[in-house]
Design an enzyme around this catalytic site. Structure first.
Site, PDB file in Angstrom:
ATOM      1  N   SER A  19       1.173   0.108  -3.075  1.00  0.00           N
ATOM      2  CA  SER A  19       0.650  -0.782  -4.110  1.00  0.00           C
ATOM      3  C   SER A  19       1.159  -2.198  -3.877  1.00  0.00           C
ATOM      4  O   SER A  19       2.333  -2.405  -3.584  1.00  0.00           O
ATOM      5  CB  SER A  19       1.098  -0.284  -5.492  1.00  0.00           C
ATOM      6  OG  SER A  19       0.587  -1.106  -6.499  1.00  0.00           O
ATOM      7  N   GLY A  22      -1.969  -5.462  -0.415  1.00  0.00           N
ATOM      8  CA  GLY A  22      -3.107  -6.339  -0.143  1.00  0.00           C
ATOM      9  C   GLY A  22      -4.368  -5.602   0.278  1.00  0.00           C
ATOM     10  O   GLY A  22      -5.283  -6.220   0.832  1.00  0.00           O
ATOM     11  N   LYS A  23      -4.441  -4.314   0.004  1.00  0.00           N
ATOM     12  CA  LYS A  23      -5.610  -3.522   0.409  1.00  0.00           C
ATOM     13  C   LYS A  23      -6.892  -3.994  -0.283  1.00  0.00           C
ATOM     14  O   LYS A  23      -7.917  -4.159   0.365  1.00  0.00           O
ATOM     15  CB  LYS A  23      -5.387  -2.031   0.100  1.00  0.00           C
ATOM     16  CG  LYS A  23      -4.245  -1.389   0.844  1.00  0.00           C
ATOM     17  CD  LYS A  23      -4.070   0.061   0.469  1.00  0.00           C
ATOM     18  CE  LYS A  23      -3.785   0.296  -0.982  1.00  0.00           C
ATOM     19  NZ  LYS A  23      -2.526  -0.302  -1.496  1.00  0.00           N
ATOM     20  N   THR A  24      -6.828  -4.186  -1.587  1.00  0.00           N
ATOM     21  CA  THR A  24      -8.027  -4.566  -2.335  1.00  0.00           C
ATOM     22  C   THR A  24      -8.525  -5.936  -1.898  1.00  0.00           C
ATOM     23  O   THR A  24      -9.734  -6.125  -1.700  1.00  0.00           O
ATOM     24  CB  THR A  24      -7.740  -4.545  -3.848  1.00  0.00           C
ATOM     25  OG1 THR A  24      -7.340  -3.218  -4.212  1.00  0.00           O
ATOM     26  CG2 THR A  24      -8.965  -4.942  -4.653  1.00  0.00           C
ATOM     27  N   SER A  91      -3.081   6.437   0.022  1.00  0.00           N
ATOM     28  CA  SER A  91      -3.045   7.579   0.957  1.00  0.00           C
ATOM     29  C   SER A  91      -1.684   7.685   1.660  1.00  0.00           C
ATOM     30  O   SER A  91      -1.576   7.415   2.852  1.00  0.00           O
ATOM     31  CB  SER A  91      -4.204   7.518   1.956  1.00  0.00           C
ATOM     32  OG  SER A  91      -4.309   6.273   2.608  1.00  0.00           O
TER      33      SER A  91
END
Length: 181
Positions: A19, A22-24, A91
């Site tokens: 979390s 910076g994935k989103t 994941s």
């Protein structure tokens, strides 16, 4: 006619990281760029899918694996129908990501990295603040398990790279792997 095109074979870009890594941000900018290039793209955001399909599902290892399997199935369906699926999902388990790789086929694993202090500073959901106060336990990548990818196709460091540089790194890898012309 939308002007968008299907690829002969779609593929999945699997963004993994704790979390606040910076994935989103990367998923949204990557989708925008690929759409500008004329491709059909769908973002499968783990939080959105969880809230929509099974909001009461917990965060045990079994619950996370079930959630990941649903997302893997969705990405597989999109990919085999000529769509670029961008999965944005913590994941945390290598075994699940390896299962995704085998199940989906055309697959790019992108490890979205940011140091813990940067993730704590960003804290988009307030989870690190809760963990620091002892209000939650087992936060992935803090006091919970996150198994870093051993050999991702792409590793980006969102504390050092701009989102545009990250997007370019992923697109170059997709070209190098023959998924994009």
């Amino acid at each position: 006619m939308s002007g968008l095109q299907n690829l002969e074979k779609g593929f999945t870009i699997w963004l993994t990281g704790p979390s606040g890594a910076g994935k989103t941000t990367l998923a949204v900018k990557l989708a925008r760029k690929l759409r500008e290039m004329g491709y059909r793209v769908e973002i499968l955001d783990g939080d959105t899918i969880r809230k929509t399909l099974y909001p009461e599902l917990g965060f045990s290892k079994e619950a996370r694996e079930m959630h990941n399997r649903v997302v893997i199935h969705m990405a597989k369906l999109l990919s085999r129908n000529g769509v670029i699926a961008i999965v944005s999902l913590i994941s945390p388990y290598r075994a699940v990501r390896e299962y995704a790789r085998k199940e989906i086929g055309n697959f790019i694993e992108v490890y979205v990295y940011a140091p813990l202090d940067v993730r704590i500073q960003r804290d988009p959901k307030g989870l690190y603040a809760k963990a620091l106060r002892g209000e939650i336990k087992g936060l992935t990548g803090y006091d919970g398990v996150y198994e870093e990818p051993e050999n991702p196709e792409v590793r980006v460091d969102s504390s050092k790279m701009t989102p545009e540089e990250e997007v370019e790194a992923v697109i170059q890898k997709a070209r190098g792997m023959g998924y994009l012309p």
